[in-house]
Write an enzyme that holds these catalytic residues in place. Structure first.
Site, mmCIF file in Angstrom:
data_model
loop_
_atom_site.group_PDB
_atom_site.id
_atom_site.type_symbol
_atom_site.label_atom_id
_atom_site.label_comp_id
_atom_site.label_asym_id
_atom_site.label_seq_id
_atom_site.Cartn_x
_atom_site.Cartn_y
_atom_site.Cartn_z
ATOM 1 C CG ASP A 176 46.019 43.671 44.900
ATOM 2 O OD1 ASP A 176 47.141 43.700 45.241
ATOM 3 O OD2 ASP A 176 45.612 42.807 43.903
ATOM 4 C CG HIS A 222 45.682 36.606 47.383
ATOM 5 N ND1 HIS A 222 44.167 36.952 47.092
ATOM 6 C CD2 HIS A 222 46.227 37.308 46.314
ATOM 7 C CE1 HIS A 222 44.229 37.498 45.757
ATOM 8 N NE2 HIS A 222 45.378 37.931 45.441
ATOM 9 C CG HIS A 233 44.697 40.086 41.636
ATOM 10 N ND1 HIS A 233 45.870 40.559 41.651
ATOM 11 C CD2 HIS A 233 44.393 39.130 40.602
ATOM 12 C CE1 HIS A 233 46.465 40.233 40.469
ATOM 13 N NE2 HIS A 233 45.435 39.483 39.812
ATOM 14 C CG ASP A 283 47.869 44.301 41.409
ATOM 15 O OD1 ASP A 283 47.099 45.174 42.252
ATOM 16 O OD2 ASP A 283 47.731 43.126 42.043
#
Length: 607
Positions: free
Chosen positions: A357, A321, A359, A448
């Site tokens: 991931d 991120h 996200h 995740d």
């Protein structure tokens, strides 16, 4: 905005003048809950942050005499705007339900501790070591994941029994072909081994400010994986450790701006600081971030040059991120981007980054969106921009000559499992990657999306991750670097990481999925991606035609009532944290009341 607490006096001026933006385009980051309500930090839909154009905010910066001084405000005085401008101060259950019919009841004046005192009730509360969810009462098992209250997962990783105390290990065989898996790696030359990057100083990165619940990105994530590998005799044992070093500022400047680098360095002077309300740092976090980036850079260089067969970067804080200027989403420096450019500095011309991931790696996409030498492919929950960080739609393909070198596979719902991921790998990821022909492949390996993760709420199994890894070993002559990103259920993250490392060591996945049947929503996502990317990768045209011929009618069918997902969500996701606690207290009151009544009746009967 970075909030600094416990800073030295000489940094006050810096904190009032430095500007830190969150997105390259000025878009606001997700704000799911306010800083004043940290309890929901576990379960919010993705992650949260306070954004805006404001500069660094330093609060309670102490002079040498220990006196406090509140210094600095945001430029516009506004913090915590919701992304896409839709809702402000959304709670977990708001975003999870996405029904718009949100409960606006204000129960902020209800104090459970006050009720506790009034009714003389002792609240027994403990947090699960595995998933960090809160539990009430004298139960020994987490009501969410079933982990024992005194589980030994930090001692033996996922090999520890979830139903018994610390010294109990599940009956999982650790031998193969009659030989111990812990056979010495010294018999093999390093270039034939899997390299692992790890340094226990990365455990010093933790949330220093005490909150009502543990932060999901915590040092135990590395401890659980390392314990699993040690118990299984994989590392140390079958893998080759590389020495850790701190990344240099000059190396970081190939990825990040001076603004990002300086803001991370500044945190080393503060006991506690926040880039966003969920992206913390303490005075050791900058060191941990430099070590993580340095390990990833050296692993990429070693793998490309042939000094290692492949590698796994067991690092934190995560990185995907972190963009050119901003630190956010638990990430400080972008480890995958640093590794990609280190590989190119070692001679690689083309680098593939696959990000699985749950996200979207908005930071990695931002860094390489105009770069034709780095192909970025991400598979993630998106839900029309409603899932953190809100970026990563299929039509985001790159810009300024880099069109087609950004490929997003945005899932439209939660609960996505092995079949959809493998189907996307077969029909999108591998066809594009083979055409690109990378010199080295890097996986941003967040776990995740694994079954049981409290943030991702998807259903990928360790076998699914192993198979995806196996599929990627067919690229770039097996030059593959896996970098840890997210993953917040210790049992699932350690089992998944171990399964991936076993593939790097040459083992076959436990079960190879055959005749994969995707979900309707997964198929639609894949078809949408193929239609968009077909303009840049002509080899996708035949794949799209075949899928439409084989699955067209299936894809057009309306999705029937959603089946119950294969994961359990916390009860307070639906009813609210305080109301759930109120329910627990009420139940305790009713139980005690019934006991008193029975006791009273017995006394009357025998009096």
């Amino acid at each position: 905005m970075i909030v600094l607490e416990g800073c030295h006096t000489d940094h006050k001026v810096v904190s009032n003048t430095m500007q830190v933006s969150r997105f390259g385009n000025g878009q606001a980051e997700t704000n799911v809950h306010g800083q004043s309500d940290p309890t929901l930090i576990q379960g919010f839909n993705g992650r949260q942050g306070n954004l805006g154009s404001g500069g660094i905010v330093a609060s309670i910066c102490h002079d040498d005499d220990g006196s406090g001084d509140v210094s600095g405000t945001s430029a516009n005085g506004i913090a915590g705007k919701s992304y896409l401008g839709q809702h402000e101060d959304l709670t977990l259950q708001d975003i999870y339900n996405k029904e718009g019919d949100f409960d606006s009841e204000d129960d902020s004046d209800w104090d459970p501790l006050e009720k506790q005192l009034e009714n003389h009730i002792t609240i027994v509360k403990w947090f699960c070591i595995n998933c960090t969810m809160v539990n009430f009462g004298d139960t020994l098992y987490c009501h969410i994941c079933g982990e024992h209250k005194e589980s030994g997962i930090l001692r033996h990783g996922f090999l520890a029994s979830p139903l018994q105390q610390a010294d109990s290990i599940q009956n999982i065989p650790l031998k193969r072909n009659g030989e111990s898996k812990a056979s010495s790696s010294q018999t093999l030359a390093p270039h034939k081994l899997t390299a692992v990057g790890f340094d226990d100083r990365m455990l010093l990165h933790y949330e220093a400010e005490k909150k009502s619940v543990p932060h999901p990105e915590r040092p135990d994530r590395l401890r659980a994986i390392a314990a699993s590998l040690a118990t299984a005799g994989i590392f140390p044992g079958r893998c080759h450790a590389i020495p850790a070093r701190e990344i240099t500022r000059e190396e970081l400047k190939t990825v990040h701006s001076d603004e990002n680098i300086t803001s991370v360095e500044l945190t080393s002077q503060c006991f506690s600081s926040y880039f966003t309300s969920d992206t913390y740092a303490n005075n050791d976090s900058a060191l941990a971030a430099r070590l993580a980036a340095g390990l990833c850079a050296d692993l990429a260089s070693a793998i490309y040059s042939g000094r290692a067969k492949n590698g796994f970067a067991l690092v934190r804080p995560p990185g995907h991120h972190a963009g050119v200027k901003h630190a956010m989403g638990f990430c400080l420096h972008n480890n995958a981007a640093v590794a990609a450019l280190a590989a190119q500095a070692a001679g690689a011309k083309k680098v593939l980054i696959v990000d699985w991931d749950v996200h979207h790696g908005n930071g990695t996409q931002e860094i390489f969106e105009q770069n034709k030498t780095v192909l970025y492919i991400s598979l993630h929950r998106h839900e029309g921009g409603q899932f953190y960080p809100g970026t990563g739609a299929a039509h985001e393909v790159g810009s300024m000559g880099g069109e087609g070198y950004c490929v997003n596979v945005p899932w439209s719902r939660g609960g996505v499992g092995d079949n959809d991921y493998i189907f996307a790998f077969e029909h999108v990821v591998l066809p594009i990657a083979r055409k690109f022909a990378p010199d080295i492949t890097i996986i941003s390996a967040g776990f995740d999306a694994a079954r049981g993760d409290p943030l991702g709420c998807c259903d990928v199994t360790p076998a699914g991750y192993a198979q995806m890894t196996k599929m990627l070993t067919s690229l770039s002559s097996g030059k593959l670097l896996v970098i840890l990103e997210g993953g917040y259920n210790l049992r699932s993250i350690s089992a998944s990481a171990t399964a991936v490392i076993k593939v790097l060591l040459g083992e076959s996945p436990e079960s190879m999925l055959e005749n994969v049947v995707p979900s309707r929503s997964g198929l639609r996502t894949v078809l949408d991606v193929l239609k968009i990317q077909n303009s840049f990768w002509p080899n996708l045209e035949s794949i799209l035609s075949d899928l439409l011929a084989q699955w067209g009618s299936y894809a057009l069918q309306e999705i029937k009532k959603k089946k119950k997902l294969g994961f359990v969500v916390p009860p307070w996701w639906k009813v609210g944290r305080k109301k759930f606690l109120h329910h627990i207290l009420s139940e305790q009151l009713r139980v005690k009341s019934r006991r008193r009544m029975k006791a009273s009746l017995l006394l009357k009967r025998f009096s």
